[in-house]
Scaffold this motif. Structure first.
Motif, PDB file in Angstrom:
ATOM      1  N   ALA A  41      13.153 -10.909   1.487  1.00 19.06           N
ATOM      2  CA  ALA A  41      12.644 -11.957   0.654  1.00 19.06           C
ATOM      3  C   ALA A  41      11.166 -12.475   0.991  1.00 19.06           C
ATOM      4  CB  ALA A  41      13.492 -13.205   0.436  1.00 19.06           C
ATOM      5  N   LYS A  42      10.851 -12.414   2.250  1.00 21.26           N
ATOM      6  CA  LYS A  42       9.669 -12.801   2.835  1.00 21.26           C
ATOM      7  C   LYS A  42       8.510 -11.626   2.528  1.00 21.26           C
ATOM      8  CE  LYS A  42      10.197 -16.005   6.525  1.00 21.26           C
ATOM      9  NZ  LYS A  42      10.041 -16.286   7.945  1.00 21.26           N
ATOM     10  N   ALA A  43       9.165 -10.290   2.760  1.00 16.05           N
ATOM     11  CA  ALA A  43       8.289  -9.300   2.834  1.00 16.05           C
ATOM     12  C   ALA A  43       7.938  -8.993   1.179  1.00 16.05           C
ATOM     13  CB  ALA A  43       9.108  -7.733   3.111  1.00 16.05           C
ATOM     14  N   GLU A  44       8.884  -9.310   0.295  1.00 23.73           N
ATOM     15  CA  GLU A  44       8.725  -9.409  -1.288  1.00 23.73           C
ATOM     16  C   GLU A  44       7.685 -10.360  -1.589  1.00 23.73           C
ATOM     17  OE1 GLU A  44       8.978  -7.960  -4.804  1.00 23.73           O
ATOM     18  OE2 GLU A  44      10.136  -7.300  -3.201  1.00 23.73           O
ATOM     19  N   LEU A  45       7.623 -11.576  -0.887  1.00 24.52           N
ATOM     20  CA  LEU A  45       6.512 -12.481  -1.067  1.00 24.52           C
ATOM     21  C   LEU A  45       5.441 -11.992  -0.682  1.00 24.52           C
ATOM     22  CD1 LEU A  45       8.158 -16.071  -0.170  1.00 24.52           C
ATOM     23  CD2 LEU A  45       7.469 -15.133  -2.640  1.00 24.52           C
ATOM     24  N   ARG A  46       5.194 -11.552   0.572  1.00 21.75           N
ATOM     25  CA  ARG A  46       3.714 -10.795   1.009  1.00 21.75           C
ATOM     26  C   ARG A  46       3.406  -9.859  -0.008  1.00 21.75           C
ATOM     27  NH1 ARG A  46       6.259 -11.854   5.858  1.00 21.75           N
ATOM     28  NH2 ARG A  46       7.401  -9.995   5.828  1.00 21.75           N
ATOM     29  N   SER A  47       4.467  -8.897  -0.508  1.00 21.25           N
ATOM     30  CA  SER A  47       4.026  -7.620  -1.634  1.00 21.25           C
ATOM     31  C   SER A  47       3.602  -8.446  -3.007  1.00 21.25           C
ATOM     32  CB  SER A  47       5.280  -7.084  -1.782  1.00 21.25           C
ATOM     33  OG  SER A  47       5.267  -6.128  -2.937  1.00 21.25           O
ATOM     34  N   ILE A  48       4.259  -9.516  -3.175  1.00 22.15           N
ATOM     35  CA  ILE A  48       3.725 -10.398  -4.595  1.00 22.15           C
ATOM     36  C   ILE A  48       2.001 -10.705  -4.206  1.00 22.15           C
ATOM     37  CG2 ILE A  48       3.688 -12.430  -5.867  1.00 22.15           C
ATOM     38  CD1 ILE A  48       6.772 -12.012  -5.521  1.00 22.15           C
ATOM     39  N   HIS A  49       1.956 -11.287  -3.034  1.00 20.80           N
ATOM     40  CA  HIS A  49       0.580 -11.630  -2.812  1.00 20.80           C
ATOM     41  C   HIS A  49      -0.461 -10.603  -2.799  1.00 20.80           C
ATOM     42  CE1 HIS A  49      -2.950 -13.209  -0.136  1.00 20.80           C
ATOM     43  NE2 HIS A  49      -2.571 -14.236  -1.032  1.00 20.80           N
ATOM     44  N   ALA A  50       0.115  -9.492  -2.400  1.00 19.82           N
ATOM     45  CA  ALA A  50      -1.093  -8.248  -2.035  1.00 19.82           C
ATOM     46  C   ALA A  50      -1.040  -7.830  -3.603  1.00 19.82           C
ATOM     47  CB  ALA A  50      -0.416  -7.213  -1.312  1.00 19.82           C
ATOM     48  N   ASP A  51      -0.093  -7.768  -4.422  1.00 16.83           N
ATOM     49  CA  ASP A  51      -0.188  -7.006  -5.884  1.00 16.83           C
ATOM     50  C   ASP A  51      -0.735  -7.923  -6.911  1.00 16.83           C
ATOM     51  OD1 ASP A  51       1.003  -4.788  -4.803  1.00 16.83           O
ATOM     52  OD2 ASP A  51       3.216  -5.480  -5.879  1.00 16.83           O
ATOM     53  N   LEU A  52      -0.796  -9.216  -6.665  1.00 17.16           N
ATOM     54  CA  LEU A  52      -1.423 -10.252  -7.604  1.00 17.16           C
ATOM     55  C   LEU A  52      -2.818  -9.953  -8.327  1.00 17.16           C
ATOM     56  CD1 LEU A  52       0.212 -12.338  -9.377  1.00 17.16           C
ATOM     57  CD2 LEU A  52      -0.802 -14.026  -7.699  1.00 17.16           C
ATOM     58  N   PRO A  53      -3.666  -9.601  -7.371  1.00 15.36           N
ATOM     59  CA  PRO A  53      -5.041  -9.631  -8.172  1.00 15.36           C
ATOM     60  C   PRO A  53      -5.048  -8.211  -9.155  1.00 15.36           C
ATOM     61  CG  PRO A  53      -5.258  -9.697  -5.451  1.00 15.36           C
ATOM     62  CD  PRO A  53      -3.847  -9.632  -6.044  1.00 15.36           C
ATOM     63  N   SER A  54      -4.368  -7.356  -8.852  1.00 13.49           N
ATOM     64  CA  SER A  54      -4.321  -6.268  -9.729  1.00 13.49           C
ATOM     65  C   SER A  54      -3.663  -6.408 -11.012  1.00 13.49           C
ATOM     66  CB  SER A  54      -3.821  -4.874  -9.299  1.00 13.49           C
ATOM     67  OG  SER A  54      -2.693  -5.026  -8.754  1.00 13.49           O
ATOM     68  N   TYR A  55      -2.445  -7.087 -10.873  1.00 15.05           N
ATOM     69  CA  TYR A  55      -1.428  -7.800 -11.939  1.00 15.05           C
ATOM     70  C   TYR A  55      -2.270  -8.653 -12.860  1.00 15.05           C
ATOM     71  CZ  TYR A  55       2.969  -8.628 -13.853  1.00 15.05           C
ATOM     72  OH  TYR A  55       3.986  -8.742 -14.895  1.00 15.05           O
ATOM     73  N   LEU A  56      -3.112  -9.659 -12.136  1.00 15.79           N
ATOM     74  CA  LEU A  56      -4.011 -10.443 -12.668  1.00 15.79           C
ATOM     75  C   LEU A  56      -5.106  -9.921 -13.740  1.00 15.79           C
ATOM     76  CD1 LEU A  56      -4.388 -13.264 -10.161  1.00 15.79           C
ATOM     77  CD2 LEU A  56      -3.223 -13.609 -12.759  1.00 15.79           C
ATOM     78  N   ARG A  57      -5.558  -8.759 -13.192  1.00 14.21           N
ATOM     79  CA  ARG A  57      -6.746  -8.014 -13.691  1.00 14.21           C
ATOM     80  C   ARG A  57      -6.343  -7.469 -15.030  1.00 14.21           C
ATOM     81  NH1 ARG A  57     -11.170  -8.681 -15.717  1.00 14.21           N
ATOM     82  NH2 ARG A  57     -10.718  -7.266 -17.164  1.00 14.21           N
ATOM     83  N   GLU A  58      -5.129  -6.685 -14.834  1.00 12.75           N
ATOM     84  CA  GLU A  58      -4.349  -5.927 -15.822  1.00 12.75           C
ATOM     85  C   GLU A  58      -4.020  -7.068 -16.943  1.00 12.75           C
ATOM     86  OE1 GLU A  58      -0.211  -3.497 -16.741  1.00 12.75           O
ATOM     87  OE2 GLU A  58      -1.408  -3.050 -14.772  1.00 12.75           O
ATOM     88  N   ALA A  59      -3.528  -8.337 -16.997  1.00 10.76           N
ATOM     89  CA  ALA A  59      -3.030  -9.253 -17.721  1.00 10.76           C
ATOM     90  C   ALA A  59      -4.329  -9.802 -18.528  1.00 10.76           C
ATOM     91  CB  ALA A  59      -2.306 -10.412 -17.261  1.00 10.76           C
ATOM     92  N   MET A  60      -5.381  -9.734 -18.048  1.00 11.44           N
ATOM     93  CA  MET A  60      -6.542 -10.332 -18.553  1.00 11.44           C
ATOM     94  C   MET A  60      -7.087  -9.372 -19.460  1.00 11.44           C
ATOM     95  SD  MET A  60      -8.325 -12.380 -15.853  1.00 11.44           S
ATOM     96  CE  MET A  60      -9.694 -11.228 -15.268  1.00 11.44           C
TER      97      MET A  60
END
Length: 71
Positions: A41-60
């Protein structure tokens, strides 16, 4: 679960209820609450943190085009 968390954080940001600066502490708090009991679960949270900028850019949506003058 990762997609749900990213969607939730993105929606809150796009609605102005959350800022980028607030996301890292939220994820760090969630990781700390898990303690040593859940390394996956900790690894998944770190993955979310790493992926979030590109995910946000796509959502915009697509980046603005300087050559598009709406005509």
């Amino acid at each position: 679960m990762s997609a749900l968390v990213k969607s939730l954080l993105t929606t809150l940001m796009l609605r102005g209820l959350l800022t980028r600066a607030e996301i890292a502490p939220l994820l760090a708090d969630a990781e700390a609450l898990m303690g040593a009991s859940s390394p996956a679960a900790k690894a998944e949270l770190r993955s979310i943190h790493a992926d979030l900028p590109s995910y946000l850019r796509e959502a915009m949506g697509p980046p603005p085009d300087d050559d598009d003058h709406d005509h």
